[in-house]
Design a protein around this motif. Structure first.
Motif, PDB file in Angstrom:
ATOM      1  N   LEU A  28       0.991  -1.133   0.026  1.00 13.29           N
ATOM      2  CA  LEU A  28       0.097   0.052  -0.126  1.00 13.29           C
ATOM      3  C   LEU A  28       0.948   1.246   0.200  1.00 13.29           C
ATOM      4  O   LEU A  28       0.712   2.291  -0.732  1.00 13.29           O
ATOM      5  N   SER A  29       2.052   1.201   0.734  1.00 11.49           N
ATOM      6  CA  SER A  29       2.903   2.413   1.055  1.00 11.49           C
ATOM      7  C   SER A  29       3.428   2.926  -0.391  1.00 11.49           C
ATOM      8  O   SER A  29       3.502   4.082  -0.547  1.00 11.49           O
ATOM      9  N   GLU A  30       3.862   1.915  -1.138  1.00 13.44           N
ATOM     10  CA  GLU A  30       4.743   2.284  -2.289  1.00 13.44           C
ATOM     11  C   GLU A  30       3.798   2.447  -3.636  1.00 13.44           C
ATOM     12  O   GLU A  30       4.197   3.058  -4.653  1.00 13.44           O
ATOM     13  N   ASN A  31       2.555   2.301  -3.328  1.00 12.75           N
ATOM     14  CA  ASN A  31       1.484   2.431  -4.565  1.00 12.75           C
ATOM     15  C   ASN A  31       0.339   3.607  -4.278  1.00 12.75           C
ATOM     16  O   ASN A  31       0.730   4.891  -4.332  1.00 12.75           O
ATOM     17  N   GLU A  32      -0.543   3.385  -3.609  1.00 14.64           N
ATOM     18  CA  GLU A  32      -1.675   3.968  -3.301  1.00 14.64           C
ATOM     19  C   GLU A  32      -1.023   5.304  -2.211  1.00 14.64           C
ATOM     20  O   GLU A  32      -1.476   6.216  -2.515  1.00 14.64           O
ATOM     21  N   GLY A  33      -0.200   4.908  -1.607  1.00 17.28           N
ATOM     22  CA  GLY A  33       0.483   5.819  -0.735  1.00 17.28           C
ATOM     23  C   GLY A  33       1.134   6.971  -1.352  1.00 17.28           C
ATOM     24  O   GLY A  33       1.077   7.932  -0.975  1.00 17.28           O
ATOM     25  N   ILE A  34       1.815   6.714  -2.303  1.00 13.84           N
ATOM     26  CA  ILE A  34       2.539   7.742  -3.053  1.00 13.84           C
ATOM     27  C   ILE A  34       1.436   8.550  -3.828  1.00 13.84           C
ATOM     28  O   ILE A  34       1.681   9.722  -3.774  1.00 13.84           O
ATOM     29  N   VAL A  35       0.563   7.949  -4.330  1.00 20.71           N
ATOM     30  CA  VAL A  35      -0.568   8.681  -5.086  1.00 20.71           C
ATOM     31  C   VAL A  35      -1.087   9.869  -4.142  1.00 20.71           C
ATOM     32  O   VAL A  35      -1.130  10.891  -4.545  1.00 20.71           O
ATOM     33  N   ALA A  36      -1.418   9.163  -3.113  1.00 22.95           N
ATOM     34  CA  ALA A  36      -2.277  10.198  -2.081  1.00 22.95           C
ATOM     35  C   ALA A  36      -1.196  11.226  -1.643  1.00 22.95           C
ATOM     36  O   ALA A  36      -1.746  12.429  -1.630  1.00 22.95           O
ATOM     37  N   TRP A  37      -0.067  10.867  -1.184  1.00 24.47           N
ATOM     38  CA  TRP A  37       0.967  11.957  -0.935  1.00 24.47           C
ATOM     39  C   TRP A  37       1.289  12.862  -2.046  1.00 24.47           C
ATOM     40  O   TRP A  37       1.337  14.123  -1.996  1.00 24.47           O
ATOM     41  N   ALA A  38       1.388  12.335  -3.461  1.00 28.65           N
ATOM     42  CA  ALA A  38       1.582  13.417  -4.502  1.00 28.65           C
ATOM     43  C   ALA A  38       0.393  14.234  -4.686  1.00 28.65           C
ATOM     44  O   ALA A  38       0.508  15.682  -4.899  1.00 28.65           O
ATOM     45  N   LEU A  39      -0.837  13.719  -4.660  1.00 29.66           N
ATOM     46  CA  LEU A  39      -2.066  14.556  -4.897  1.00 29.66           C
ATOM     47  C   LEU A  39      -2.033  15.574  -3.823  1.00 29.66           C
ATOM     48  O   LEU A  39      -2.604  17.069  -4.001  1.00 29.66           O
ATOM     49  N   LYS A  40      -1.576  15.402  -2.724  1.00 33.97           N
ATOM     50  CA  LYS A  40      -1.821  16.421  -1.611  1.00 33.97           C
ATOM     51  C   LYS A  40      -0.650  17.420  -1.502  1.00 33.97           C
ATOM     52  O   LYS A  40      -0.902  18.687  -1.416  1.00 33.97           O
ATOM     53  N   ASN A  41       0.718  17.027  -2.250  1.00 36.17           N
ATOM     54  CA  ASN A  41       1.783  17.914  -2.149  1.00 36.17           C
ATOM     55  C   ASN A  41       1.869  18.784  -3.559  1.00 36.17           C
ATOM     56  O   ASN A  41       2.668  19.711  -3.725  1.00 36.17           O
ATOM     57  N   PHE A  42       1.509  18.287  -4.692  1.00 30.61           N
ATOM     58  CA  PHE A  42       1.561  18.710  -5.806  1.00 30.61           C
ATOM     59  C   PHE A  42       0.227  19.276  -6.478  1.00 30.61           C
ATOM     60  O   PHE A  42      -0.442  18.351  -7.288  1.00 30.61           O
ATOM     61  N   ASN A  43      -0.190  20.123  -6.064  1.00 34.51           N
ATOM     62  CA  ASN A  43      -1.764  20.573  -6.604  1.00 34.51           C
ATOM     63  C   ASN A  43      -1.682  20.898  -7.923  1.00 34.51           C
ATOM     64  O   ASN A  43      -2.984  20.929  -8.550  1.00 34.51           O
ATOM     65  N   PHE A  44      -0.793  20.911  -8.666  1.00 34.79           N
ATOM     66  CA  PHE A  44      -0.662  21.339 -10.212  1.00 34.79           C
ATOM     67  C   PHE A  44      -0.914  19.903 -11.083  1.00 34.79           C
ATOM     68  O   PHE A  44      -0.925  19.988 -12.290  1.00 34.79           O
ATOM     69  N   LEU A  45      -0.936  18.777 -10.024  1.00 30.34           N
ATOM     70  CA  LEU A  45      -1.121  17.475 -10.802  1.00 30.34           C
ATOM     71  C   LEU A  45      -2.545  16.963 -10.590  1.00 30.34           C
ATOM     72  O   LEU A  45      -3.196  17.124  -9.627  1.00 30.34           O
ATOM     73  N   GLU A  46      -3.088  16.473 -11.514  1.00 31.66           N
ATOM     74  CA  GLU A  46      -4.495  15.598 -11.416  1.00 31.66           C
ATOM     75  C   GLU A  46      -4.242  14.183 -12.032  1.00 31.66           C
ATOM     76  O   GLU A  46      -3.323  13.832 -12.973  1.00 31.66           O
ATOM     77  N   LEU A  47      -4.769  13.332 -11.090  1.00 29.44           N
ATOM     78  CA  LEU A  47      -4.994  12.004 -11.776  1.00 29.44           C
ATOM     79  C   LEU A  47      -5.941  11.822 -12.939  1.00 29.44           C
ATOM     80  O   LEU A  47      -7.103  12.203 -12.908  1.00 29.44           O
ATOM     81  N   VAL A  48      -5.251  11.124 -14.025  1.00 33.47           N
ATOM     82  CA  VAL A  48      -6.503  10.697 -14.986  1.00 33.47           C
ATOM     83  C   VAL A  48      -6.686   9.221 -15.204  1.00 33.47           C
ATOM     84  O   VAL A  48      -5.666   8.496 -15.021  1.00 33.47           O
ATOM     85  N   GLN A  49      -7.732   9.119 -15.973  1.00 35.11           N
ATOM     86  CA  GLN A  49      -8.244   7.767 -16.153  1.00 35.11           C
ATOM     87  C   GLN A  49      -7.419   7.194 -17.403  1.00 35.11           C
ATOM     88  O   GLN A  49      -7.244   7.841 -18.606  1.00 35.11           O
ATOM     89  N   PRO A  50      -6.862   6.059 -17.189  1.00 33.70           N
ATOM     90  CA  PRO A  50      -5.756   5.429 -18.215  1.00 33.70           C
ATOM     91  C   PRO A  50      -6.785   5.008 -19.537  1.00 33.70           C
ATOM     92  O   PRO A  50      -7.756   4.755 -19.417  1.00 33.70           O
TER      93      PRO A  50
END
Ligand SMILES: C[S@@+](CC[C@H](N)C(=O)[O-])C[C@H]1O[C@@H](n2cnc3c(N)ncnc32)[C@H](O)[C@@H]1O
Length: 445
Positions: free
Chosen positions: A378-400
């Motif tokens: 969980l830490s290396e996957n969803e954990g990194i995504v959650a941390w990234a969305l919190k810290n880089f508000n210029f990024l958005e997750l997109v549907q593959p």
């Protein structure tokens, strides 16, 4: 077929897979113990299909299909089902289906290490460096049985029967190299096929990339292929592959770019960069490769740089970035033994965050980056995504563009909706492959 009951040491702490360790606070995912057991058993089994990517820079799929079909008809005890993957025009699936997993054992034996055994169970032949022991008197073209040294106690060069309760019978093969070629001289690393595998307990039909000229095909798992497909590199793009060696995904990127544009590939050590360069050369991939630490390839003060001169790069330099991060590799299948310590597993998250930060800054507005790992924690996957969305508000997750995986696990700040955007590969996925994870991000304009 499941080999040992668990790939992990008895003392392995399962929390490492299901918990999120952030600055010493621990959050748990709601993956049940039942589900976790299912994952462990799945990790211990082999995928029944083999996928190979055809390098269309050098050949075409019709030619490869013909060679494969002739090869299986002439050389194998069982003819697998060979077909083009419905979602990719350059991927062939070899489905071993009902290939027999019951056959006699021979008296003479070969002992291999667990990495080699894992590759055999997926259809590889035995290469010289993987052999630990071979009973004396084995002749070329003689039949032997193959065992994996799960206990890791076999001394290199053993010449008698290996007495150990933790050796596992893997399959049978035909000897192609003698003892003196395998273990003879110091300072020379033996190379080449030591034993041609004929049958395995996984039922995977043996297949070797060497049946075609080098660089025409690559045995590659579907999630890895899918991850580059969703990066969507195109002719003319400026692309960065931050952790590139041995170059499996780099060569795919270059193929999708048709070698037009700029592709920069980086890895940390000279040896890895040499491997990367060799693979790119073999595959006819036009790549600018550099040895560097990708956590330190960005210069905030550089206003403009000539990208093909290599790092440091100025911010917002790349249209597409692949961050195929170093990780705990707990998605590998089949796993016969795993010796990673708790501290080693935990050490990846800080490195992944640093690499991610570089990537986020190096991406152009409107650019796409893919973060991927071949692990299940969980830490290396969803954990990194959650941390990234919190810290880089210029990024958005997109549907593959193309999704064949499962939604991400709960247990982080990601909402259900956001978790459905990431791709996790496990026992419930559509594809019978390895454990893998990827997420596609876009930089807002
Ligand atoms: C998962 S492997 C990459 C596999 C590769 N993308 C492929 O598909 O063939 C991770 C790679 O990251 C490299 N690596 C680890 N730390 C790094 C760093 N700080 N900078 C650059 N590369 C790094 C490792 O040497 C390793 O080759």
């Amino acid at each position: 077929m499941v080999y040992p009951n668990s790939p992990f040491k008895i003392t392995f702490n399962n929390k490492l897979i299901t918990h999120l360790f952030i600055d010493d606070s621990v959050t748990k995912t709601s993956v049940s113990n039942e589900e976790l057991l299912k994952i462990q058993q799945w990790l211990c089994s082999s995928p029944k299909i083999t996928s190979l990517r055809v390098n269309t820079l050098k050949t075409n799929i019709a030619k490869v299909l013909k060679v494969l079909n002739t090869h299986f008809a002439e050389n194998c005890n069982y003819t697998p089902n060979v077909y083009i993957h419905p979602s990719f025009t350059n991927v062939i699936i070899i489905d071993s289906g009902n290939c027999s997993t019951e056959f006699e054992k021979f008296d003479k034996e070969i002992i291999v290490d667990t990495d080699c055994a894992s590759a055999i169970l997926r259809g590889a032949h035995i290469y010289a460096p993987g052999v630990l022991g071979m009973v004396s008197g084995c002749q070329v073209n003689e039949n032997v049985s193959i065992y994996a040294d799960v206990a890791k106690k076999c001394k290199k060069g053993l010449q008698r029967i290996y007495e150990n309760d933790f050796k596992i019978f893997i399959g049978n093969g035909v000897v192609k190299m003698q003892r003196h070629q395998l273990f003879a001289t110091e300072n020379i690393t033996p190379s080449g096929i030591a034993v041609e595998v004929t049958d395995t307990i996984s039922g995977c039909v043996p297949i070797n990339e060497n049946i075609l000229p080098i660089g025409e095909i690559l045995l590659q798992n579907i999630p890895s292929i899918l991850c580059v497909h969703n990066l969507n590199p195109k002719s003319g793009d400026v692309v960065l592959d931050m952790c590139a060696s041995p170059g499996n995904k780099t060569t795919h990127i270059s193929e999708l770019m048709q070698n037009k544009g700029i592709l920069i590939a980086i890895d940390k050590t000279p040896k890895k960069v040499a491997q990367l360069q060799k693979r790119c050369e073999d595959f006819g991939a036009k790549v600018y490769s550099f040895q560097a630490d990708s956590t330190a390839i960005l210069s905030d003060t550089l206003s403009c740089s000539n990208i093909i001169d290599g790092p440091p790069f100025s911010p917002q330099s790349f249209d597409k970035i692949l961050l195929d991060a170093p990780c705990s590799v707990l998605g590998k299948r089949p796993q016969l033994a795993n010796r990673l310590s708790e501290n080693e597993i935990k050490s990846f998250v800080p490195l992944q965050r640093k690499l991610f930060e570089s990537a986020a800054k190096l991406l152009k507005p409107g650019g796409i980056m893919v973060y991927s790992t071949c692990t299940i924690t969980l830490s290396e996957n969803e954990g990194i995504v959650a941390w990234a969305l919190k810290n880089f508000n210029f990024l958005e997750l997109v549907q593959p563009d193309l999704s064949l995986g499962e939604p991400g696990w709960p247990g982080t700040s990601l909402s259900d909706e956001t978790r459905s955007l990431v791709q996790r590969f496990g026992p419930n996925s559509e594809v019978d492959s390895v454990g893998f994870f990827f997420a596609v991000f876009k930089k807002k304009t």
